[in-house]
Motif scaffolding. Structure first.
Motif, PDB file in Angstrom:
ATOM      1  N   ARG A 130       0.812  -1.223   0.000  1.00  0.00           N
ATOM      2  CA  ARG A 130       0.000   0.000   0.000  1.00  0.00           C
ATOM      3  C   ARG A 130       0.844   1.272   0.000  1.00  0.00           C
ATOM      4  O   ARG A 130       0.326   2.365  -0.214  1.00  0.00           O
ATOM      5  CB  ARG A 130      -0.950   0.009   1.198  1.00  0.00           C
ATOM      6  CG  ARG A 130      -0.276   0.062   2.565  1.00  0.00           C
ATOM      7  CD  ARG A 130      -1.345   0.000   3.663  1.00  0.00           C
ATOM      8  NE  ARG A 130      -0.812   0.074   5.016  1.00  0.00           N
ATOM      9  CZ  ARG A 130      -0.430  -0.984   5.717  1.00  0.00           C
ATOM     10  NH1 ARG A 130      -0.495  -2.189   5.172  1.00  0.00           N
ATOM     11  NH2 ARG A 130       0.019  -0.846   6.951  1.00  0.00           N
ATOM     12  N   TYR A 131       2.141   1.141   0.258  1.00  0.00           N
ATOM     13  CA  TYR A 131       3.005   2.312   0.312  1.00  0.00           C
ATOM     14  C   TYR A 131       3.727   2.589  -1.006  1.00  0.00           C
ATOM     15  O   TYR A 131       4.521   3.529  -1.081  1.00  0.00           O
ATOM     16  CB  TYR A 131       4.050   2.153   1.407  1.00  0.00           C
ATOM     17  CG  TYR A 131       3.474   1.975   2.787  1.00  0.00           C
ATOM     18  CD1 TYR A 131       2.690   2.970   3.376  1.00  0.00           C
ATOM     19  CD2 TYR A 131       3.700   0.809   3.509  1.00  0.00           C
ATOM     20  CE1 TYR A 131       2.161   2.805   4.643  1.00  0.00           C
ATOM     21  CE2 TYR A 131       3.178   0.636   4.780  1.00  0.00           C
ATOM     22  CZ  TYR A 131       2.404   1.635   5.345  1.00  0.00           C
ATOM     23  OH  TYR A 131       1.879   1.468   6.589  1.00  0.00           O
ATOM     24  N   ILE A 132       3.512   1.767  -2.019  1.00  0.00           N
ATOM     25  CA  ILE A 132       4.233   1.958  -3.277  1.00  0.00           C
ATOM     26  C   ILE A 132       3.261   2.273  -4.407  1.00  0.00           C
ATOM     27  O   ILE A 132       2.143   1.756  -4.447  1.00  0.00           O
ATOM     28  CB  ILE A 132       5.106   0.733  -3.644  1.00  0.00           C
ATOM     29  CG1 ILE A 132       4.242  -0.504  -3.868  1.00  0.00           C
ATOM     30  CG2 ILE A 132       6.142   0.465  -2.557  1.00  0.00           C
ATOM     31  CD1 ILE A 132       5.007  -1.687  -4.418  1.00  0.00           C
ATOM     32  N   VAL A 133       3.681   3.143  -5.293  1.00  0.00           N
ATOM     33  CA  VAL A 133       2.866   3.528  -6.441  1.00  0.00           C
ATOM     34  C   VAL A 133       3.771   3.632  -7.667  1.00  0.00           C
ATOM     35  O   VAL A 133       4.970   3.890  -7.562  1.00  0.00           O
ATOM     36  CB  VAL A 133       2.160   4.881  -6.215  1.00  0.00           C
ATOM     37  CG1 VAL A 133       1.156   4.784  -5.090  1.00  0.00           C
ATOM     38  CG2 VAL A 133       3.171   5.985  -5.933  1.00  0.00           C
ATOM     39  N   GLU A 134       3.170   3.428  -8.825  1.00  0.00           N
ATOM     40  CA  GLU A 134       3.913   3.595 -10.068  1.00  0.00           C
ATOM     41  C   GLU A 134       4.436   5.023 -10.167  1.00  0.00           C
ATOM     42  O   GLU A 134       3.718   5.981  -9.867  1.00  0.00           O
ATOM     43  CB  GLU A 134       3.008   3.279 -11.259  1.00  0.00           C
ATOM     44  CG  GLU A 134       3.737   3.272 -12.587  1.00  0.00           C
ATOM     45  CD  GLU A 134       2.850   2.834 -13.736  1.00  0.00           C
ATOM     46  OE1 GLU A 134       3.232   3.107 -14.893  1.00  0.00           O
ATOM     47  OE2 GLU A 134       1.789   2.219 -13.472  1.00  0.00           O
ATOM     48  N   LYS A 135       5.679   5.156 -10.538  1.00  0.00           N
ATOM     49  CA  LYS A 135       6.416   6.420 -10.633  1.00  0.00           C
ATOM     50  C   LYS A 135       6.784   6.994  -9.274  1.00  0.00           C
ATOM     51  O   LYS A 135       7.329   8.094  -9.193  1.00  0.00           O
ATOM     52  CB  LYS A 135       5.645   7.472 -11.442  1.00  0.00           C
ATOM     53  CG  LYS A 135       5.248   7.019 -12.835  1.00  0.00           C
ATOM     54  CD  LYS A 135       6.444   6.524 -13.640  1.00  0.00           C
ATOM     55  CE  LYS A 135       6.018   6.073 -15.034  1.00  0.00           C
ATOM     56  NZ  LYS A 135       7.156   5.447 -15.773  1.00  0.00           N
ATOM     57  N   SER A 137       8.908   6.541  -5.452  1.00  0.00           N
ATOM     58  CA  SER A 137      10.285   6.189  -5.097  1.00  0.00           C
ATOM     59  C   SER A 137      10.318   5.061  -4.086  1.00  0.00           C
ATOM     60  O   SER A 137       9.412   4.910  -3.259  1.00  0.00           O
ATOM     61  CB  SER A 137      11.011   7.404  -4.504  1.00  0.00           C
ATOM     62  OG  SER A 137      11.134   8.444  -5.449  1.00  0.00           O
ATOM     63  N   ILE A 138      11.372   4.259  -4.160  1.00  0.00           N
ATOM     64  CA  ILE A 138      11.621   3.202  -3.192  1.00  0.00           C
ATOM     65  C   ILE A 138      13.133   3.016  -3.087  1.00  0.00           C
ATOM     66  O   ILE A 138      13.865   3.227  -4.063  1.00  0.00           O
ATOM     67  CB  ILE A 138      10.935   1.880  -3.593  1.00  0.00           C
ATOM     68  CG1 ILE A 138      11.000   0.872  -2.441  1.00  0.00           C
ATOM     69  CG2 ILE A 138      11.542   1.308  -4.870  1.00  0.00           C
ATOM     70  CD1 ILE A 138      10.096  -0.341  -2.629  1.00  0.00           C
ATOM     71  N   GLU A 186      13.054  -0.135   1.666  1.00  0.00           N
ATOM     72  CA  GLU A 186      12.552   0.954   2.499  1.00  0.00           C
ATOM     73  C   GLU A 186      11.586   1.765   1.666  1.00  0.00           C
ATOM     74  O   GLU A 186      11.977   2.361   0.654  1.00  0.00           O
ATOM     75  CB  GLU A 186      13.678   1.847   3.021  1.00  0.00           C
ATOM     76  CG  GLU A 186      13.154   2.957   3.928  1.00  0.00           C
ATOM     77  CD  GLU A 186      14.223   3.918   4.418  1.00  0.00           C
ATOM     78  OE1 GLU A 186      13.887   5.085   4.686  1.00  0.00           O
ATOM     79  OE2 GLU A 186      15.395   3.498   4.547  1.00  0.00           O
ATOM     80  N   VAL A 187      10.319   1.773   2.067  1.00  0.00           N
ATOM     81  CA  VAL A 187       9.312   2.515   1.321  1.00  0.00           C
ATOM     82  C   VAL A 187       9.404   3.997   1.677  1.00  0.00           C
ATOM     83  O   VAL A 187      10.094   4.388   2.621  1.00  0.00           O
ATOM     84  CB  VAL A 187       7.894   1.973   1.611  1.00  0.00           C
ATOM     85  CG1 VAL A 187       7.792   0.518   1.165  1.00  0.00           C
ATOM     86  CG2 VAL A 187       7.547   2.099   3.085  1.00  0.00           C
ATOM     87  N   ASP A 188       8.696   4.808   0.913  1.00  0.00           N
ATOM     88  CA  ASP A 188       8.718   6.250   1.114  1.00  0.00           C
ATOM     89  C   ASP A 188       8.095   6.587   2.460  1.00  0.00           C
ATOM     90  O   ASP A 188       6.915   6.308   2.705  1.00  0.00           O
ATOM     91  CB  ASP A 188       7.944   6.921  -0.020  1.00  0.00           C
ATOM     92  CG  ASP A 188       8.144   8.425  -0.058  1.00  0.00           C
ATOM     93  OD1 ASP A 188       8.590   8.989   0.968  1.00  0.00           O
ATOM     94  OD2 ASP A 188       7.854   9.038  -1.097  1.00  0.00           O
ATOM     95  N   VAL A 189       8.864   7.179   3.350  1.00  0.00           N
ATOM     96  CA  VAL A 189       8.384   7.476   4.703  1.00  0.00           C
ATOM     97  C   VAL A 189       7.217   8.456   4.688  1.00  0.00           C
ATOM     98  O   VAL A 189       6.356   8.432   5.589  1.00  0.00           O
ATOM     99  CB  VAL A 189       9.539   8.022   5.575  1.00  0.00           C
ATOM    100  CG1 VAL A 189       9.997   9.394   5.103  1.00  0.00           C
ATOM    101  CG2 VAL A 189       9.133   8.068   7.039  1.00  0.00           C
ATOM    102  N   ILE A 190       7.128   9.295   3.666  1.00  0.00           N
ATOM    103  CA  ILE A 190       6.018  10.248   3.597  1.00  0.00           C
ATOM    104  C   ILE A 190       4.689   9.513   3.507  1.00  0.00           C
ATOM    105  O   ILE A 190       3.691   9.921   4.118  1.00  0.00           O
ATOM    106  CB  ILE A 190       6.211  11.206   2.400  1.00  0.00           C
ATOM    107  CG1 ILE A 190       7.449  12.079   2.620  1.00  0.00           C
ATOM    108  CG2 ILE A 190       4.971  12.080   2.206  1.00  0.00           C
ATOM    109  CD1 ILE A 190       7.799  12.973   1.448  1.00  0.00           C
ATOM    110  N   ALA A 191       4.648   8.411   2.760  1.00  0.00           N
ATOM    111  CA  ALA A 191       3.412   7.632   2.639  1.00  0.00           C
ATOM    112  C   ALA A 191       2.992   7.082   3.991  1.00  0.00           C
ATOM    113  O   ALA A 191       1.795   7.058   4.329  1.00  0.00           O
ATOM    114  CB  ALA A 191       3.614   6.492   1.642  1.00  0.00           C
ATOM    115  N   LYS A 192       3.954   6.670   4.809  1.00  0.00           N
ATOM    116  CA  LYS A 192       3.620   6.130   6.129  1.00  0.00           C
ATOM    117  C   LYS A 192       3.101   7.222   7.059  1.00  0.00           C
ATOM    118  O   LYS A 192       2.174   6.996   7.843  1.00  0.00           O
ATOM    119  CB  LYS A 192       4.849   5.430   6.729  1.00  0.00           C
ATOM    120  CG  LYS A 192       5.254   4.173   5.961  1.00  0.00           C
ATOM    121  CD  LYS A 192       6.300   3.371   6.689  1.00  0.00           C
ATOM    122  CE  LYS A 192       7.642   4.047   6.702  1.00  0.00           C
ATOM    123  NZ  LYS A 192       8.687   3.204   7.325  1.00  0.00           N
TER     124      LYS A 192
END
Length: 202
Positions: A130-135, A137-138, A186-192
């Motif tokens: 749920r924390y990743i999206v196309e285009k 960052s990861i 490590e997923v984008d901390v902003i999404a969390k």
């Protein structure tokens, strides 16, 4: 804070098992040129503390908790690792916000050559999808990358894809990363933070 821009490929020189942690020696002349004891160094995306520096290398202690939650437990002498020093306050922000806190371990499902570049499909824990999206960052093994494709949000076998340019293949561990390899994610901390503020999952 890191930005996911790998500055050197280090080599694991030795490992020593201690009570509750493992001490790694890593050869890295560029990384240690201006580093000091107590400085942070990201090793394959894991923020660690240099406990000694000598002869172009450094040592770090990795507690069992970190070994269990990352791919560092699979390292052996001779293994190559991505290295990055923290971004200085006056530095250029080239990647994205990377904390050096691994969220999970993924596995390379496939590596496909695209000319001199390569496309990787990587599985990830369903809880991170749920924390990743196309285009978006990861950080994969500490490298800031752009996601080119993602699985459906509720997929049992969650995955994402990244396209890696020739320079990155040469400058990071992706040059030797093959199908079946484990990688730190490590997923984008902003999404969390956004999820937390929105009260998701309450």
């Amino acid at each position: 804070m890191f930005t996911g821009i790998v500055t050197e490929l280090g080599t694991v020189t030795n490992m020593e098992r201690m009570d509750g942690f493992t001490r790694f020696g890593i050869n890295a002349p560029e990384t240690t040129a201006d580093a000091g004891i107590g400085d942070s160094i990201a090793v394959n995306g894991v923020c660690l503390t240099a406990i000694s520096i000598d002869d172009g290398g450094f040592s770090v202690d990795v507690v069992d908790e970190s070994l269990d939650r990352s791919s560092l437990g699979g390292l052996a002498p001779g293994g190559r690792v991505n290295l990055e020093r923290p971004m200085p306050a006056h530095g250029r922000f080239d990647g994205h916000i990377v904390q050096g806190h691994v969220d999970g371990v993924g596995r390379v499902v496939s590596r496909t050559a695209e000319g001199e570049a390569a496309r990787f499909r990587i599985s990830l824990p369903a809880s991170l999808s749920r924390y990743i999206v196309e285009k978006g960052s990861i950080a994969v093994d500490g490298t800031s990358l752009t996601i080119t494709a993602v699985s459906e949000l509720d997929a049992d076998d969650a995955w994402f894809e990244i396209a890696v340019i020739p320079h990155t293949l040469e400058a990071t561990v992706f040059g030797i990363t093959e199908a079946g390899s484990e990688v730190n994610l490590e997923v984008d901390v902003i999404a969390k933070y956004l999820e937390r503020m929105a009260g998701s999952g309450r």
